[in-house]
Structures are given as structure tokens and as C-alpha cells.
Design a protein around this motif. Structure first.
Motif, PDB file in Angstrom:
ATOM      1  N   ILE A 143       0.775  -1.223  -0.075  1.00  0.00           N
ATOM      2  CA  ILE A 143      -0.007  -0.076   0.108  1.00  0.00           C
ATOM      3  C   ILE A 143       0.714   1.295   0.144  1.00  0.00           C
ATOM      4  N   VAL A 144       1.836   1.389   1.014  1.00  0.00           N
ATOM      5  CA  VAL A 144       2.876   2.443   0.925  1.00  0.00           C
ATOM      6  C   VAL A 144       3.523   2.420  -0.370  1.00  0.00           C
ATOM      7  N   ASN A 145       4.132   1.492  -0.809  1.00  0.00           N
ATOM      8  CA  ASN A 145       4.789   1.652  -2.244  1.00  0.00           C
ATOM      9  C   ASN A 145       3.878   2.080  -3.304  1.00  0.00           C
ATOM     10  N   ASN A 146       2.640   1.490  -3.722  1.00  0.00           N
ATOM     11  CA  ASN A 146       1.878   1.751  -4.521  1.00  0.00           C
ATOM     12  C   ASN A 146       1.335   3.328  -4.574  1.00  0.00           C
ATOM     13  N   TYR A 147       0.923   3.736  -3.210  1.00  0.00           N
ATOM     14  CA  TYR A 147       0.315   4.966  -3.506  1.00  0.00           C
ATOM     15  C   TYR A 147       1.541   6.218  -3.380  1.00  0.00           C
ATOM     16  N   THR A 148       2.702   5.732  -2.763  1.00  0.00           N
ATOM     17  CA  THR A 148       3.668   6.702  -2.817  1.00  0.00           C
ATOM     18  C   THR A 148       4.166   6.816  -4.405  1.00  0.00           C
ATOM     19  N   ASN A 149       4.170   5.730  -4.936  1.00  0.00           N
ATOM     20  CA  ASN A 149       4.781   5.810  -6.503  1.00  0.00           C
ATOM     21  C   ASN A 149       3.677   6.699  -7.283  1.00  0.00           C
ATOM     22  N   SER A 150       2.423   6.465  -6.910  1.00  0.00           N
ATOM     23  CA  SER A 150       1.515   7.316  -7.722  1.00  0.00           C
ATOM     24  C   SER A 150       1.604   8.791  -7.376  1.00  0.00           C
ATOM     25  N   THR A 173      10.056   2.573  -3.773  1.00  0.00           N
ATOM     26  CA  THR A 173      10.775   1.243  -3.306  1.00  0.00           C
ATOM     27  C   THR A 173      11.531   1.118  -1.931  1.00  0.00           C
ATOM     28  N   GLY A 174      12.494   2.360  -2.196  1.00  0.00           N
ATOM     29  CA  GLY A 174      12.882   2.656  -0.777  1.00  0.00           C
ATOM     30  C   GLY A 174      11.979   2.653   0.461  1.00  0.00           C
ATOM     31  N   ILE A 175      11.014   3.424   0.394  1.00  0.00           N
ATOM     32  CA  ILE A 175      10.080   3.590   1.663  1.00  0.00           C
ATOM     33  C   ILE A 175       9.478   2.228   1.885  1.00  0.00           C
ATOM     34  N   GLY A 176       8.728   1.630   0.719  1.00  0.00           N
ATOM     35  CA  GLY A 176       8.164   0.512   0.862  1.00  0.00           C
ATOM     36  C   GLY A 176       8.804  -0.639   1.279  1.00  0.00           C
ATOM     37  N   GLN A 177      10.229  -0.839   0.945  1.00  0.00           N
ATOM     38  CA  GLN A 177      10.820  -2.079   1.397  1.00  0.00           C
ATOM     39  C   GLN A 177      11.370  -1.429   3.091  1.00  0.00           C
ATOM     40  N   PHE A 178      11.614  -0.378   3.454  1.00  0.00           N
ATOM     41  CA  PHE A 178      11.959   0.232   4.645  1.00  0.00           C
ATOM     42  C   PHE A 178      10.716  -0.224   5.607  1.00  0.00           C
ATOM     43  N   CYS A 179       9.507  -0.045   5.170  1.00  0.00           N
ATOM     44  CA  CYS A 179       8.378  -0.482   5.879  1.00  0.00           C
ATOM     45  C   CYS A 179       7.901  -1.958   5.897  1.00  0.00           C
ATOM     46  N   ASP A 180       8.393  -2.679   4.927  1.00  0.00           N
ATOM     47  CA  ASP A 180       8.205  -3.922   4.911  1.00  0.00           C
ATOM     48  C   ASP A 180       9.199  -4.768   5.874  1.00  0.00           C
ATOM     49  N   ASN A 181      10.499  -4.367   5.847  1.00  0.00           N
ATOM     50  CA  ASN A 181      11.512  -4.934   6.648  1.00  0.00           C
ATOM     51  C   ASN A 181      11.206  -4.607   8.044  1.00  0.00           C
ATOM     52  N   LEU A 182      10.891  -3.363   8.355  1.00  0.00           N
ATOM     53  CA  LEU A 182      10.690  -2.805   9.831  1.00  0.00           C
ATOM     54  C   LEU A 182       9.398  -3.546  10.342  1.00  0.00           C
ATOM     55  N   THR A 183       8.381  -3.678   9.521  1.00  0.00           N
ATOM     56  CA  THR A 183       7.096  -4.109  10.105  1.00  0.00           C
ATOM     57  C   THR A 183       7.489  -5.579  10.398  1.00  0.00           C
ATOM     58  N   PHE A 184       8.105  -6.410   9.583  1.00  0.00           N
ATOM     59  CA  PHE A 184       8.350  -7.955   9.972  1.00  0.00           C
ATOM     60  C   PHE A 184       9.236  -7.990  11.244  1.00  0.00           C
ATOM     61  N   ALA A 185      10.203  -7.154  11.265  1.00  0.00           N
ATOM     62  CA  ALA A 185      11.053  -7.214  12.329  1.00  0.00           C
ATOM     63  C   ALA A 185      10.632  -6.879  13.696  1.00  0.00           C
ATOM     64  N   LEU A 186       9.681  -5.926  13.647  1.00  0.00           N
ATOM     65  CA  LEU A 186       9.060  -5.665  15.054  1.00  0.00           C
ATOM     66  C   LEU A 186       8.002  -6.704  15.372  1.00  0.00           C
ATOM     67  N   ILE A 187       7.345  -7.149  14.453  1.00  0.00           N
ATOM     68  CA  ILE A 187       6.281  -8.179  14.668  1.00  0.00           C
ATOM     69  C   ILE A 187       6.927  -9.656  14.915  1.00  0.00           C
ATOM     70  N   VAL A 188       7.743 -10.110  14.106  1.00  0.00           N
ATOM     71  CA  VAL A 188       8.601 -11.471  14.462  1.00  0.00           C
ATOM     72  C   VAL A 188      10.051 -11.404  15.098  1.00  0.00           C
ATOM     73  N   SER A 189      10.640 -10.619  14.612  1.00  0.00           N
ATOM     74  CA  SER A 189      12.184 -10.747  15.020  1.00  0.00           C
ATOM     75  C   SER A 189      12.373 -10.291  16.447  1.00  0.00           C
ATOM     76  N   HIS A 190      11.570  -9.048  16.686  1.00  0.00           N
ATOM     77  CA  HIS A 190      11.703  -8.440  17.978  1.00  0.00           C
ATOM     78  C   HIS A 190      10.899  -9.233  19.027  1.00  0.00           C
ATOM     79  N   GLN A 191       9.909  -9.607  18.687  1.00  0.00           N
ATOM     80  CA  GLN A 191       8.998 -10.412  19.729  1.00  0.00           C
ATOM     81  C   GLN A 191       9.510 -11.962  19.855  1.00  0.00           C
ATOM     82  N   PHE A 192       9.971 -12.529  18.876  1.00  0.00           N
ATOM     83  CA  PHE A 192      10.071 -13.918  19.203  1.00  0.00           C
ATOM     84  C   PHE A 192      11.752 -14.269  19.064  1.00  0.00           C
ATOM     85  N   PHE A 193      12.451 -13.521  18.176  1.00  0.00           N
ATOM     86  CA  PHE A 193      13.759 -13.914  18.109  1.00  0.00           C
ATOM     87  C   PHE A 193      14.778 -13.134  19.057  1.00  0.00           C
TER      88      PHE A 193
END
Length: 256
Positions: A143-150, A173-193
């Protein structure tokens, strides 16, 4: 109910309009990057963390950028949701396969067959929190990537040349990838790893740099694909359908 039927029809027209190879590569990249995310990359610094999902995740964003430029951000987001649903279906298949009694070919190591076989089943079958985190992260980043691109496309001086395409693609892509990586890291890596917040942010930033560089390398082929789509009037059925919907909506007929 009529609104749901209308949206479903819109997506079906869209899927007929997006070239099959593009949609296939998009879906395959989403499935593959979730599998490759199971393998971490050894880095020289403890505060840095990356996984092998970055090998192919750039392709997902390249496909989204191309679709956004030609069909619009809503269409790209709809295509992204379709890719997510297919990925969830494949995850179910992988999970069921991991529960079928049998032995993986790579587990034939004397004395370690059971351990290796179980590890392979666990990798293929996945875990609920990794699947949940990756799904939420991809939806948010799409969502972030597509609407930022537009949005960036609307403020570009010349929206038809490569410079404009590259600008909107690299930044989104830079903004979208940052959001992707950070969201996954906060949900999974921070909480479970047990990752620290510093590791989560550095991972998101490092992944963003690597994946944006991949976008830079392959952006020109993406631009040429767009030129070919425009030349061959790809998506004409979708554009005509959306034009008809807009006309009906202006008269209040779209939901009747």
C-alpha cells in the motif's frame, strides 16, 4: 453485496488485463521471498541482520511499480492482495506436505536423519508468527509503495520519460522496502527472536539499501516493459471497464 460483486468483477477484469508473465513473476517472487526468509545472512556486525528474502524481494516491488505506473495504485494493491492470497494457499500446501510421513532427500546423513528431516519439515511447514508477520508486512509495504509511487508520479514534470519513472520507482521502493522490513522485524524478530530495536531499524535500513540498488539495476527493463504495454494498448479492457464504472458512479448507477 452488490459492491462486493462489483469489486470482484473489477479484480477479475484486472487479472485478465495484466500480462500473465508479469503476474506470474509477481506471485512467484512473493512465495519465494517468504521461503528464502527462513535463511539468515552472516554479517560482520552484530547490530546488522538480513535474510535471503532480499535476493528476490526487489522483483515484487519492480512488478508493483510497473503495474502502478500503467494501471494505477488501486490496481497494483489489488494485484498485491491476490499475490498474498496465493501465497497463503501455497503455505497451506507446504504445511500439509510437512505433515505427510516421509523422508527428505537431504536428510540422509548417517546418525542425523531424524533431526535433519524434522528441521526441513519445520522450514517448509513454517510457523504461524512468521507467516502472520510476513503477510502483514507485505500488505503494508504494498500500500505504501503503490500510493507513494502514484503520488510522486503526479508531481513529476514529465511523467513519460525514464528519469521520471526512475525517480518515482526508486523513492517508493526505498520507502516501501523500509516499511516491509521494519514491520516484519517488529512483529517477528523483535517479539520472537529477541532482536533489539536497533537491530530492527538497522535491518530495515540495510535491506532497503540493498533492495533499492536491485531496483536501480532492473528499473530500465521495467521502463521498457511499460513502453511496450503502452504501445500495444495493454489493459484496454480494464480501462474501458473503469471508465464505464466511473460514468455509472457519476449517475449513482454503480451500486444498483
Amino acid at each position: 453485496m452488490n459492491r462486493i460483486k462489483t469489486e470482484v468483477k473489477e479484480v477479475s477484469v484486472l487479472l485478465r488485463s495484466i500480462p500473465s508473465l508479469t503476474m506470474t513473476l509477481f506471485i512467484v517472487s512473493v512465495i519465494t521471498m517468504n521461503l528464502l526468509a527462513n535463511k539468515s545472512i552472516n554479517l560482520p556486525f552484530s547490530f546488522m541482520a538480513l535474510d535471503c528474502g532480499i535476493v528476490v524481494s526487489w522483483l515484487s516491488f519492480l512488478c508493483m511499480d510497473v503495474i502502478t505506473k500503467h494501471f494505477g495504485p488501486k490496481a497494483a494493491t489489488q494485484a498485491s492482495l491476490v499475490a498474498v492470497l496465493v501465497n497463503l494457499g501455497m503455505c497451506l500446501v507446504f504445511f500439509l506436505a510437512s505433515k505427510i510421513p516421509g523422508v527428505w532427500g537431504e536428510s540422509y546423513v548417517e546418525g542425523s536423519e531424524a533431526i535433519i528431516n524434522g528441521a526441513l519439515d519445520g522450514t517448509i511447514g513454517g510457523t504461524w508468527y512468521v507467516l502472520f508477520g510476513s503477510t502483514i508486512a507485505f500488505i503494508v509495504s504494498a500500500i505504501v509503495n503503490n500510493y507513494t509511487n502514484s503520488m510522486l508520479g503526479k508531481i513529476s514534470n514529465n511523467n513519460s520519460n525514464f528519469k521520471s519513472y526512475a525517480f518515482r520507482s526508486y523513492v517508493s521502493t526505498g520507502i516501501g522496502q523500509f516499511c516491509d522490513n521494519l514491520t516484519f522485524a517488529l512483529i517477528v524478530s523483535h517479539q520472537f527472536f529477541g532482536w533489539t530495536l536497533v537491530q530492527c531499524v538497522v535491518c530495515a535500513f540495510t535491506g532497503m539499501i540493498v533492495e533499492t540498488l536491485c531496483e536501480v539495476i532492473f528499473s530500465y527493463p521495467g521502463f521498457k516493459i511499460l513502453q511496450n504495454w503502452k504501445k500495444n494498448k495493454v489493459g484496454r479492457e480494464y480501462f474501458e471497464y473503469m471508465k464505464e464504472r466511473l460514468y455509472k458512479n457519476s449517475w449513482g448507477l454503480d451500486l444498483l
